[in-house]
Design an enzyme around this catalytic site. Structure first.
Site, PDB file in Angstrom:
ATOM      1  N   CYS A 105      -5.776  13.031  17.489  1.00  0.00           N
ATOM      2  CA  CYS A 105      -5.003  13.017  18.743  1.00  0.00           C
ATOM      3  C   CYS A 105      -5.083  11.664  19.441  1.00  0.00           C
ATOM      4  O   CYS A 105      -4.160  11.271  20.139  1.00  0.00           O
ATOM      5  CB  CYS A 105      -5.518  14.083  19.699  1.00  0.00           C
ATOM      6  SG  CYS A 105      -5.462  15.748  19.068  1.00  0.00           S
ATOM      7  N   HIS A 153      -0.814  22.192  18.164  1.00  0.00           N
ATOM      8  CA  HIS A 153      -0.193  21.036  17.511  1.00  0.00           C
ATOM      9  C   HIS A 153      -0.554  21.104  16.023  1.00  0.00           C
ATOM     10  O   HIS A 153      -1.697  21.444  15.681  1.00  0.00           O
ATOM     11  CB  HIS A 153      -0.789  19.718  18.041  1.00  0.00           C
ATOM     12  CG  HIS A 153      -0.117  19.143  19.247  1.00  0.00           C
ATOM     13  ND1 HIS A 153      -0.827  18.465  20.224  1.00  0.00           N
ATOM     14  CD2 HIS A 153       1.189  19.084  19.630  1.00  0.00           C
ATOM     15  CE1 HIS A 153       0.012  18.033  21.153  1.00  0.00           C
ATOM     16  NE2 HIS A 153       1.238  18.391  20.820  1.00  0.00           N
TER      17      HIS A 153
HETATM   18  N1  ARG Z   1      -4.246  17.830  26.587  1.00  0.00           N
HETATM   19  C1  ARG Z   1      -3.335  17.375  25.570  1.00  0.00           C
HETATM   20  C2  ARG Z   1      -2.159  18.324  25.479  1.00  0.00           C
HETATM   21  O1  ARG Z   1      -2.373  19.519  25.563  1.00  0.00           O
HETATM   22  C3  ARG Z   1      -4.038  17.256  24.248  1.00  0.00           C
HETATM   23  C4  ARG Z   1      -3.184  16.653  23.173  1.00  0.00           C
HETATM   24  C5  ARG Z   1      -3.845  16.638  21.847  1.00  0.00           C
HETATM   25  N2  ARG Z   1      -3.131  15.839  20.944  1.00  0.00           N
HETATM   26  C6  ARG Z   1      -2.878  16.140  19.657  1.00  0.00           C
HETATM   27  N3  ARG Z   1      -2.304  15.245  18.929  1.00  0.00           N
HETATM   28  N4  ARG Z   1      -3.158  17.297  19.156  1.00  0.00           N
HETATM   29  O2  ARG Z   1      -1.037  17.919  25.342  1.00  0.00           O
END
Ligand code: ARG
Length: 290
Positions: free
Chosen positions: A274, A176
């Site tokens: 996140c 991300h």
């Molecule tokens: N386990 C989640 C996923 O892989 C973590 C999300 C992390 N969020 C972020 N904004 N980077 O989707």
């Protein structure tokens, strides 16, 4: 920890934020959709909750408005509220998750946006909200490569009257955009970011260097602690504990690093940002609230 800024650093101005968060009541690692997740390793939900509560208390101490989204059983990643949409000037563009496991989260966010009086625009393209979309100045930095589709960038451009800056991510562990770029100052004219160069392709890196020549380049060690996964009010940068070199880089640039330990949520592949969706109201409404 407050480190006095050297006089050469620009003056940094704090503007308290309004954020949406979701308690990790049902947090665990039940599936693996990023390389940080290992379902065979046990998780400690009570510790995740305690660490998250510390983050909430930190925001409140900075004068932030914290709104809460009701956690739902069976959605262990719902704590990562940043992925539920993008809210700019009172308009909410909803998420459409890349992975089946997280898909139902989008409706919960959309319902919250509507109840909060925001204008809701339903996404037709795959995207995970602020995970890949970072508002800065008059632009939106838009990641792609793992979660958000290129089509979502086009949709973004139609929904928001802002320049969209596409950036391609190349490393699975920085899947991300908010794991690889920290928006430190979002005010038009005084934009500042920190980022991890190795997370981007050549074109993305060139674009970042062109736009933000004064940007902070984070170390691999600090990025691996999710130190770039920050929430900043323009002065206080809420970031991962233990990222000492990054904290010193921030202080040298006039920012005040505020450490929070979210080690348990790291097992889900997330950090401070996140867990935090920024609710940006139209300028006039924001002033009326203040
Ligand atoms: N386990 C989640 C996923 O892989 C973590 C999300 C992390 N969020 C972020 N904004 N980077 O989707």
């Amino acid at each position: 920890m407050t480190v006095p800024a050297p006089s050469a650093a620009p003056a940094r101005v704090a503007t308290p934020l309004s954020v949406l968060m979701c308690r990790p009541t049902y947090f665990t690692v039940a599936y693996a959709i990023n390389p940080w997740m290992d379902p065979s390793r046990p998780t400690d939900t009570a510790l995740a909750i305690a660490q998250w509560e510390d983050l909430v208390a930190t925001y409140r101490s900075l004068g932030f408005g914290v709104e809460l989204l009701e956690p739902l059983p069976g959605l262990p990643d719902m704590v990562f509220a940043a992925n539920g949409g993008l809210v700019v000037a009172g308009r909410a563009y909803t998420a459409s998750f890349a992975h089946e496991e997280r898909r139902p989260e989008a409706a919960a966010h959309a319902a919250w946006f509507a109840a909060a009086g925001l204008e809701v625009v339903e996404a037709t393209e795959v995207n995970e909200g602020e995970g890949d979309f970072l508002a800065i100045g008059d632009a939106i930095l838009a990641g792609t490569g793992f979660r958000a589709s290129r089509g979502s960038h086009e949709e973004l451009a139609r929904v928001f009257d802002r320049e969209i800056v596409p950036l391609t991510l190349v490393r699975e562990d920085y899947y991300h955009l908010d794991t690889a770029i920290a928006v430190l100052d979002a005010r038009p004219g005084s934009e500042q970011i920190a980022y991890l160069p190795s997370a981007f392709d050549g074109a993305g890196l060139a674009e970042l260097r062109r736009r933000y020549p004064q940007a902070i380049e984070a170390s691999e060690e600090d990025a691996a602690l999710f130190a770039l996964n920050v929430v900043s009010d323009g002065r206080h940068v809420v970031t991962a504990a233990g990222a000492t070199r990054f904290h010193a880089q921030l202080a040298a640039d006039g920012f005040v690093p505020v450490s929070v330990d979210l080690s348990e949520l790291r097992a889900g592949g997330g950090g401070v940002k996140c867990c935090t969706l920024e609710v940006r109201l139209p300028r006039a409404a924001a002033e009326a609230v203040a």
